[in-house]
Design a protein around this motif. Structure first.
Motif, mmCIF file in Angstrom:
data_model
loop_
_atom_site.group_PDB
_atom_site.id
_atom_site.type_symbol
_atom_site.label_atom_id
_atom_site.label_comp_id
_atom_site.label_asym_id
_atom_site.label_seq_id
_atom_site.Cartn_x
_atom_site.Cartn_y
_atom_site.Cartn_z
ATOM 1 N N ALA A 89 44.244 34.166 39.860
ATOM 2 C CA ALA A 89 45.643 33.566 38.692
ATOM 3 C C ALA A 89 46.742 34.524 39.045
ATOM 4 C CB ALA A 89 44.636 34.125 37.466
ATOM 5 N N LYS A 90 47.347 34.382 38.954
ATOM 6 C CA LYS A 90 49.498 34.709 39.024
ATOM 7 C C LYS A 90 49.946 35.010 37.701
ATOM 8 C CE LYS A 90 49.793 33.251 43.629
ATOM 9 N NZ LYS A 90 50.053 32.417 44.257
ATOM 10 N N LEU A 91 50.401 36.298 37.267
ATOM 11 C CA LEU A 91 51.699 36.285 36.245
ATOM 12 C C LEU A 91 53.146 36.475 37.032
ATOM 13 C CD1 LEU A 91 50.221 38.348 33.576
ATOM 14 C CD2 LEU A 91 50.132 36.170 33.750
ATOM 15 N N PRO A 92 53.682 35.714 36.994
ATOM 16 C CA PRO A 92 55.311 36.112 37.757
ATOM 17 C C PRO A 92 55.877 36.957 38.018
ATOM 18 C CG PRO A 92 54.848 33.970 36.882
ATOM 19 C CD PRO A 92 54.124 34.155 36.311
ATOM 20 N N GLY A 93 56.959 37.221 38.504
ATOM 21 C CA GLY A 93 57.833 38.516 38.735
ATOM 22 C C GLY A 93 58.850 37.812 38.943
ATOM 23 N N THR A 94 60.115 38.843 38.608
ATOM 24 C CA THR A 94 61.287 38.286 39.768
ATOM 25 C C THR A 94 61.330 38.015 41.162
ATOM 26 O OG1 THR A 94 62.254 40.066 39.776
ATOM 27 C CG2 THR A 94 62.347 39.000 37.602
ATOM 28 N N GLY A 95 60.079 38.798 41.971
ATOM 29 C CA GLY A 95 60.490 38.209 43.193
ATOM 30 C C GLY A 95 61.133 39.989 43.836
ATOM 31 N N LYS A 96 61.286 40.799 42.894
ATOM 32 C CA LYS A 96 62.573 42.235 43.193
ATOM 33 C C LYS A 96 61.345 43.249 43.365
ATOM 34 C CE LYS A 96 66.621 40.565 40.047
ATOM 35 N NZ LYS A 96 67.229 42.429 38.947
ATOM 36 N N GLU A 97 60.282 42.598 43.090
ATOM 37 C CA GLU A 97 58.856 43.870 43.842
ATOM 38 C C GLU A 97 57.878 43.149 43.930
ATOM 39 O OE1 GLU A 97 59.002 47.973 41.634
ATOM 40 O OE2 GLU A 97 60.471 47.240 40.526
ATOM 41 N N GLY A 98 57.355 43.444 45.136
ATOM 42 C CA GLY A 98 55.704 42.798 45.506
ATOM 43 C C GLY A 98 55.045 43.265 44.121
ATOM 44 N N ALA A 99 53.606 42.129 43.952
ATOM 45 C CA ALA A 99 53.087 42.334 43.150
ATOM 46 C C ALA A 99 51.858 43.217 43.070
ATOM 47 C CB ALA A 99 52.268 40.622 43.067
ATOM 48 N N LEU A 100 51.469 43.826 41.640
ATOM 49 C CA LEU A 100 50.252 43.832 42.004
ATOM 50 C C LEU A 100 48.897 43.227 41.836
ATOM 51 C CD1 LEU A 100 48.826 46.579 40.592
ATOM 52 C CD2 LEU A 100 49.123 45.713 38.445
ATOM 53 N N CYS A 101 48.088 43.629 42.469
ATOM 54 C CA CYS A 101 47.041 42.385 42.899
ATOM 55 C C CYS A 101 45.775 43.830 42.642
ATOM 56 C CB CYS A 101 47.099 42.583 43.956
ATOM 57 S SG CYS A 101 45.279 40.772 44.064
ATOM 58 N N LEU A 102 44.611 42.635 41.177
ATOM 59 C CA LEU A 102 43.361 43.134 40.883
ATOM 60 C C LEU A 102 42.398 42.768 41.727
ATOM 61 C CD1 LEU A 102 44.700 43.085 36.954
ATOM 62 C CD2 LEU A 102 44.984 45.167 38.537
ATOM 63 N N LEU A 103 42.037 43.479 42.479
ATOM 64 C CA LEU A 103 41.117 42.240 43.811
ATOM 65 C C LEU A 103 39.596 42.797 42.712
ATOM 66 C CD1 LEU A 103 40.351 40.732 46.287
ATOM 67 C CD2 LEU A 103 41.420 43.331 47.008
ATOM 68 N N SER A 104 38.674 42.307 43.085
ATOM 69 C CA SER A 104 37.288 42.173 42.742
ATOM 70 C C SER A 104 36.801 41.377 43.836
ATOM 71 C CB SER A 104 36.987 42.231 41.185
ATOM 72 O OG SER A 104 37.080 40.693 40.463
ATOM 73 N N HIS A 105 35.575 41.741 44.062
ATOM 74 C CA HIS A 105 34.595 40.098 44.766
ATOM 75 C C HIS A 105 33.189 39.794 43.817
ATOM 76 C CE1 HIS A 105 31.413 42.836 45.764
ATOM 77 N NE2 HIS A 105 31.988 43.876 46.127
ATOM 78 N N ILE A 106 32.879 38.155 43.690
ATOM 79 C CA ILE A 106 32.501 37.416 43.374
ATOM 80 C C ILE A 106 30.679 38.212 43.549
ATOM 81 C CG2 ILE A 106 31.565 35.203 42.093
ATOM 82 C CD1 ILE A 106 34.508 35.073 41.927
ATOM 83 N N ASP A 107 30.482 38.024 44.712
ATOM 84 C CA ASP A 107 29.480 38.072 45.560
ATOM 85 C C ASP A 107 28.658 38.883 45.466
ATOM 86 O OD1 ASP A 107 31.097 39.376 47.260
ATOM 87 O OD2 ASP A 107 30.746 37.893 48.961
ATOM 88 N N VAL A 108 27.413 38.888 45.445
ATOM 89 C CA VAL A 108 26.576 40.005 45.694
ATOM 90 C C VAL A 108 25.725 39.981 46.774
ATOM 91 C CG1 VAL A 108 26.083 40.301 42.875
ATOM 92 C CG2 VAL A 108 24.885 38.787 43.649
ATOM 93 N N VAL A 109 25.219 40.969 47.176
ATOM 94 C CA VAL A 109 23.792 41.494 48.395
ATOM 95 C C VAL A 109 22.307 40.555 48.024
ATOM 96 C CG1 VAL A 109 24.529 42.624 49.185
ATOM 97 C CG2 VAL A 109 22.911 43.334 47.751
ATOM 98 N N PRO A 110 21.258 39.946 48.118
ATOM 99 C CA PRO A 110 20.334 40.317 47.844
ATOM 100 C C PRO A 110 19.560 41.291 46.975
ATOM 101 C CG PRO A 110 20.883 39.226 49.512
ATOM 102 C CD PRO A 110 21.598 39.741 49.515
ATOM 103 N N ALA A 111 18.715 40.814 45.575
ATOM 104 C CA ALA A 111 18.178 42.448 45.678
ATOM 105 C C ALA A 111 16.403 42.166 45.937
ATOM 106 C CB ALA A 111 17.553 41.498 44.474
ATOM 107 N N GLU A 112 16.111 43.247 45.609
ATOM 108 C CA GLU A 112 14.672 43.523 46.034
ATOM 109 C C GLU A 112 14.422 44.191 44.559
ATOM 110 O OE1 GLU A 112 14.048 46.404 49.020
ATOM 111 O OE2 GLU A 112 14.958 45.682 50.165
ATOM 112 N N GLU A 113 13.535 42.681 44.103
ATOM 113 C CA GLU A 113 13.322 42.977 42.767
ATOM 114 C C GLU A 113 12.543 43.597 42.280
ATOM 115 O OE1 GLU A 113 14.617 41.469 39.833
ATOM 116 O OE2 GLU A 113 15.912 40.536 40.852
ATOM 117 N N GLU A 114 11.076 44.407 43.282
ATOM 118 C CA GLU A 114 10.567 44.925 43.108
ATOM 119 C C GLU A 114 11.284 46.399 42.937
ATOM 120 O OE1 GLU A 114 10.855 44.800 46.618
ATOM 121 O OE2 GLU A 114 10.829 43.031 46.276
ATOM 122 N N ALA A 115 12.567 46.874 43.590
ATOM 123 C CA ALA A 115 13.173 47.786 43.251
ATOM 124 C C ALA A 115 13.579 48.063 41.979
ATOM 125 C CB ALA A 115 14.045 47.965 44.295
#
Length: 176
Positions: A89-115
């Motif tokens: 998703a983007k909120l545009p700027g004028t392009g005079k400066e580089g964009a700020l990126c709010l970066l995260s990830h959605i994926d997760v590793v498998p869970a060992e339920e007993e832990a």
């Protein structure tokens, strides 16, 4: 894995978000408390999505997109494999400066339920913490980024911005 669940703790983590509306006077406004509770609800809902690591990140990307749509914000889902979408998703700027990126990830590793003390997909709130796979790495952070992005949209409407803002929740971590 645990993440803060208290509305007050979440507010303290993102108290800078309210600066656009008013100066912080030492108290927590009803609006800020409501937003913090909403954010906590997002984290819990996001944790309860049934992902089959690796895969099914599309459900997480669609969830985040639906939250942005509530504020009239559009986003793009991009897949690198079936069921493995990332959100941009983007909120545009004028392009005079580089964009700020709010970066995260959605994926997760498998869970060992007993832990786990509590089920890994529960989103259970206990002892002032949210329990669930990805609460700290990185669905909680992704929800916080989503909230910051929404608030920047609200306080910056109609303003000329030299720097744009980009929110990206990626999947396929470690796949290049």
């Amino acid at each position: 894995a645990v993440a803060p669940a208290s509305p007050i703790l979440l507010f303290q983590r993102c108290s800078f978000c309210e600066v656009g509306w008013r100066r912080h006077t030492g108290g927590v406004s009803a609006h800020a408390k409501a937003e913090a509770l909403r954010l906590r609800g997002w984290v819990v809902s996001h944790l309860q999505l049934r992902q089959r690591p690796p895969g099914n990140e599309t459900a997480g990307a669609q969830f985040l997109a639906s939250q942005l749509e509530q504020d009239g914000l559009s986003s793009t889902l991009t897949a690198f494999a079936p069921g493995r979408d990332s959100l941009i998703a983007k909120l545009p700027g004028t392009g005079k400066e580089g964009a700020l990126c709010l970066l995260s990830h959605i994926d997760v590793v498998p869970a060992e339920e007993e832990a786990w003390t509590h089920p890994s997909n529960s989103g259970l709130i206990r002892e002032n913490a949210i329990w669930g796979r990805g609460a700290l790495d990185m669905k909680g952070t992704g929800a916080l980024h989503l909230q910051v992005f929404r608030m920047l949209h609200r306080i910056r409407q109609g303003l000329r911005r030299s720097r744009g803002v980009r929110a990206q929740s990626a999947c396929g971590l470690g796949k290049g």
